[in-house]
Design a protein around this motif. Sequence first.
Motif: not given
Length: 336
Positions: A185, A189-190, A260-261
């Motif tokens: 990450y 953002t992955s 985001y996760r």
Amino acid sequence: MATRKAPDLPNVSKDELLGYYRDMLLIRRFEEKAGQLYGMGLIGGFCHLYIGQEAVVVGLEAAAEEGDKRVTSYRDHGHMLACGMDARGVMAELTGREGGYSKGKGGSMHMFSKERHFYGGHGIVGAQVPIGAGLAFADKYNENGRVTFAYFGDGAANQGQVYETYNMAQLWDLPVIFVIENNQYAMGTSVKRSTKSPSLWERGAAYGIAGEAVDGMDVLKVKEAGTRAVEHCRAGKGPYILEVMTYRYRGHSMSDPAKYRSREEVQKMRDERDAIEHVREMLLTGGHATDDDLKAIDKEIKAIVNDSAEFAKESPEPALDELWTDIYADVAPQDA
Ligand SMILES: Cc1ncc(C[n+]2csc(CCOP(=O)(O)OP(=O)(O)O)c2C)c(N)n1
Ligand SMILES: [Mg+2]
């Protein structure tokens, strides 16, 4: 016996393995304490924790020799501890106190140690990469056989300056190891959303740079790959890229909402891939350490970390007139 190789510990002695356990645990407990002090309002500003990634820097430091250099990003406390900087000085800097490495004027992202050849701590994503090549340029010029480790993240690996640096480093055969700490990450953002060429080390091929990917949750594998990279550089063959596959357990920084996760994703890594647990199991199942031995190490580490926090709390804030010092360097560049 200190140097005996245990039968099921290929290429590593029991004492080395205990040392890696200790060094990784020091980073983890130090970072947990920093997180607590942040929560208590004793640390202000940015603070990026390294929890989860400990095996990367501990494995690579095991491949380094005295005099080798390192430079990294803002996620830097682990690198400082691993290269032998003092926990007290790091914690006092985090809390903005006089006893810190930058006299309390730099904070989390701005610490340096000439003695330990640690060149920061850089908040601008990717900025440390050309600086690392510059350090290696100086070493090549001075013919001193030193190697520089320039650490950066998967997000930084998309920076233009990284590729300008690759080109020049290979052109001039600079002794620099580009260490991509791929923790999957870049803030929220992955890596899967930021590139269609996910094998980051292979990008070096465009410049003729050798490299490899390595499991960053296995300290022995990191050390092994690091040793290959160091040998390559010291032999005068130019730079080397190591993409170290790792994972950060905490948020990007202390102010990360982590949307985001999933919690499950993080928990799975902790349960199944934790680098410290891995070494712990090797030590216990191989009969190289008892539960009590490891408890004694835990206690010793806790004492170092608590002492650093006490020192940080007791150290005064820098005096006002310190605002006017340390602005310009008063050493000639060749002394640096
Ligand atoms: C030039 C620049 N652009 C953007 C930022 C904001 N920023 C800080 S960290 C970060 C993500 C970097 O991720 P990565 O390189 O993967 O390192 P990690 O935080 O995962 O260690 C961004 C975009 C910055 N500091 N500098
Ligand atoms: Mg990253």
